[in-house]
Design a protein around this motif. Structure first.
Motif, short mmCIF file in Angstrom:
data_model
loop_
_atom_site.label_atom_id
_atom_site.label_comp_id
_atom_site.label_asym_id
_atom_site.label_seq_id
_atom_site.Cartn_x
_atom_site.Cartn_y
_atom_site.Cartn_z
N VAL A 234 8.52 18.11 20.35
CA VAL A 234 9.58 17.39 19.63
C VAL A 234 9.97 16.14 20.41
CG1 VAL A 234 11.94 17.56 18.73
CG2 VAL A 234 10.40 19.54 18.63
N GLU A 235 10.25 15.05 19.70
CA GLU A 235 10.62 13.78 20.33
C GLU A 235 11.98 13.32 19.82
OE1 GLU A 235 6.66 11.25 21.23
OE2 GLU A 235 7.05 11.58 19.10
N ALA A 236 12.77 12.72 20.73
CA ALA A 236 14.04 12.07 20.38
C ALA A 236 13.98 10.66 20.96
CB ALA A 236 15.23 12.85 20.92
N LEU A 237 13.89 9.66 20.09
CA LEU A 237 13.68 8.28 20.53
C LEU A 237 14.88 7.42 20.15
CD1 LEU A 237 9.99 7.87 19.31
CD2 LEU A 237 10.79 8.64 21.55
N PRO A 238 15.59 6.80 21.13
CA PRO A 238 16.60 5.79 20.76
C PRO A 238 15.94 4.68 19.96
CG PRO A 238 16.79 6.41 23.08
CD PRO A 238 15.51 7.00 22.58
N TRP A 239 16.42 4.46 18.76
CA TRP A 239 15.65 3.63 17.82
C TRP A 239 16.36 2.34 17.41
CZ3 TRP A 239 10.77 4.66 17.27
CH2 TRP A 239 10.03 4.03 16.27
N GLU A 240 17.69 2.36 17.32
CA GLU A 240 18.38 1.18 16.78
C GLU A 240 19.83 1.17 17.25
OE1 GLU A 240 19.42 -0.94 12.46
OE2 GLU A 240 18.66 1.12 12.55
N LEU A 241 20.35 -0.04 17.51
CA LEU A 241 21.78 -0.24 17.78
C LEU A 241 22.41 -0.75 16.50
CD1 LEU A 241 21.57 -1.88 21.34
CD2 LEU A 241 21.97 0.52 20.76
N ALA A 242 22.92 0.16 15.70
CA ALA A 242 23.48 -0.21 14.41
C ALA A 242 24.91 -0.69 14.56
CB ALA A 242 23.41 1.00 13.46
N ALA A 243 25.55 -1.03 13.45
CA ALA A 243 26.90 -1.60 13.48
C ALA A 243 27.93 -0.59 13.97
CB ALA A 243 27.28 -2.10 12.08
N SER A 244 27.74 0.71 13.62
CA SER A 244 28.76 1.71 13.95
C SER A 244 28.23 2.85 14.78
CB SER A 244 29.37 2.28 12.65
OG SER A 244 29.87 1.23 11.83
N TRP A 245 26.94 2.90 15.06
CA TRP A 245 26.39 4.02 15.81
C TRP A 245 25.08 3.61 16.48
CZ3 TRP A 245 26.82 4.12 10.44
CH2 TRP A 245 25.64 3.88 9.75
N VAL A 246 24.63 4.47 17.38
CA VAL A 246 23.31 4.33 18.01
C VAL A 246 22.37 5.28 17.28
CG1 VAL A 246 21.96 4.57 20.11
CG2 VAL A 246 24.32 3.73 20.23
N THR A 247 21.29 4.75 16.73
CA THR A 247 20.34 5.56 15.97
C THR A 247 19.33 6.22 16.90
OG1 THR A 247 20.56 4.11 14.05
CG2 THR A 247 18.64 5.56 14.12
N ILE A 248 19.17 7.53 16.76
CA ILE A 248 18.15 8.29 17.49
C ILE A 248 17.21 8.89 16.45
CG2 ILE A 248 17.69 10.25 19.00
CD1 ILE A 248 20.37 9.80 20.29
N ARG A 249 15.92 8.58 16.56
CA ARG A 249 14.93 9.07 15.60
C ARG A 249 14.30 10.36 16.14
NH1 ARG A 249 11.28 5.01 12.36
NH2 ARG A 249 13.39 4.79 11.50
N MET A 250 14.46 11.43 15.36
CA MET A 250 13.87 12.72 15.71
C MET A 250 12.51 12.87 15.04
SD MET A 250 16.05 13.98 17.71
CE MET A 250 15.11 15.50 17.88
N ARG A 251 11.53 13.35 15.81
CA ARG A 251 10.18 13.59 15.30
C ARG A 251 9.75 15.00 15.67
NH1 ARG A 251 6.90 8.01 16.96
NH2 ARG A 251 7.79 6.67 15.34
N TRP A 252 9.19 15.72 14.68
CA TRP A 252 8.68 17.06 14.94
C TRP A 252 7.49 17.32 14.01
CZ3 TRP A 252 13.01 15.79 12.21
CH2 TRP A 252 13.08 16.23 10.89
N TRP A 253 6.69 18.33 14.37
CA TRP A 253 5.48 18.66 13.65
C TRP A 253 5.60 20.05 13.04
CZ3 TRP A 253 1.15 15.39 13.35
CH2 TRP A 253 1.23 14.23 14.12
N THR A 254 5.08 20.17 11.78
CA THR A 254 5.09 21.44 11.07
C THR A 254 3.75 21.62 10.37
OG1 THR A 254 5.98 20.46 9.04
CG2 THR A 254 7.57 21.26 10.66
N ASN A 255 3.61 22.76 9.70
CA ASN A 255 2.46 22.97 8.83
C ASN A 255 2.46 21.91 7.74
OD1 ASN A 255 1.11 24.25 6.30
ND2 ASN A 255 0.44 25.54 8.00
N SER A 256 1.26 21.47 7.34
CA SER A 256 1.16 20.32 6.44
C SER A 256 1.51 20.64 5.00
CB SER A 256 -0.25 19.74 6.49
OG SER A 256 -1.22 20.71 6.13
N ARG A 257 1.65 21.90 4.61
CA ARG A 257 2.02 22.22 3.23
C ARG A 257 3.43 21.72 2.93
NH1 ARG A 257 -2.44 23.31 0.56
NH2 ARG A 257 -1.17 24.28 -1.06
#
Length: 331
Positions: A234-257
């Protein structure tokens, strides 16, 4: 008087002309019957040959389907089996035609069929195009039955690949029939081409919260969700400095169905919310600022004098806030 005599003679000759016409017709019918009886053995032999070749076509079609079924290519076997069957039947038809008409040259018949096939091709261009596209799809095998694909606006599970079209069952239980030519000439997303699929979701935290601590909390919470793969992690990447918050993009892998991605994604979002609440990490609301202009002032529209919604200074004229602050004035 002469005209009357001619008409009288014509009336007398009319029965004779009718009798001669009837005799001529009967003679032709007798000739046809005699020819039919004479060629009847040839016709029976031609029908027997055609029946034998039809049975051979069925046999070859069955063997072709069985051969490809062993390789888990049932759809391709059905298409090629049908093609082989009609080729064998066509050969039997040519042989039968030469038996009935010995003077017939098979080369001339094939040439005539070639000319006719041009007109046939123009008349049934779409059908032939879809059939050829379906054959190429089955040979190249870009996706299989039970794969989940997206073609244009349609997405679902492939249930069958036929000669003319591919049948897809959408996630809400509807059947979509897509022409094979559209699939072959357009982009197709095969969602189950690989066993795993990556999903992502953006989370906003407050500017006063620690980014590193928030990432640790999020990674730990998402990794504990059942169905989320450990590898890749699992990954947590600081992604954006928005107007009201700091965006953190979560990435994870699952079964492709699709059902796995949807249900596990729902559990991931729930785990994110509960983990941030427990860690007392803020998830701020969106903040908006609205400025109202007083359009009754004489300076309205003058960029050098207009206050742009800020209150007027206590002393002096109304000026832009940036100019008042540059002069050391307090609003």
């Amino acid at each position: 008087m002469a005209a009357q005599q001619d008409s009288t003679e014509a009336i007398k000759e009319l029965p004779e002309q009718v009798d001669r016409g009837v005799e001529t017709a009967l003679d032709k019918v007798d000739t046809w019957v005699a020819d039919g009886i004479q060629h009847l053995p040839n016709v029976i032999a031609a029908l027997i040959v055609l029946l034998l070749f039809y049975l051979l076509g069925l046999l070859f079609s069955y063997l072709t389907c069985r051969h490809f079924a062993r390789r888990d290519r049932t759809n391709l076997g059905e298409v090629l089996g049908g093609l082989v069957k009609w080729i064998v039947v066509g050969i039997g038809f040519l042989l039968g035609a030469t038996i009935v008409m010995p003077t017939l040259n098979p080369g001339d018949l094939v040439a005539g069929l070639g000319v006719g096939s041009v007109a046939f091709g123009f008349a049934f261009k779409d059908i032939l195009q879809n059939w050829l596209a379906g054959l190429l799809i089955l040979i190249r095998h870009p996706f299989r039955v039970n794969d989940q694909i997206r073609v244009g606006e349609f997405e679902g599970t492939v249930k069958r690949i036929e000669n003319r079209a591919t049948l897809i069952r959408t996630y809400d239980g509807q059947r979509v029939v897509i022409p094979n030519s559209d699939i072959y000439t357009n982009a197709v997303v095969v969602k189950t081409a690989h066993p795993l699929r990556r999903s992502e979701y953006d989370v906003g935290i407050g500017y006063g919260d620690g980014i590193d601590r928030a990432c640790e909390v999020l990674v730990d919470a998402v990794s504990k969700v059942e169905g989320v793969q450990k590898r890749p992690p699992v990954e947590a990447l600081p992604w954006e400095l928005a107007a009201s918050w700091v965006t953190i993009r979560m990435r994870w892998w699952t079964n492709s169905r699709q059902t796995n991605a949807n249900h596990i994604g729902s559990d991931v979002i729930r785990a994110i919310k509960l983990a941030l609440d427990e860690a007392r990490i803020d998830m701020p609301y969106e903040t908006r600022v609205q400025l109202f202009h007083d359009q009754t002032e004489e300076s309205d529209g003058d960029r050098g004098q207009q206050r742009e919604g800020w209150p007027a200074p206590r002393d002096g004229s109304t000026r832009p806030r940036w100019r008042a602050q540059a002069d050391g004035e307090q609003p």
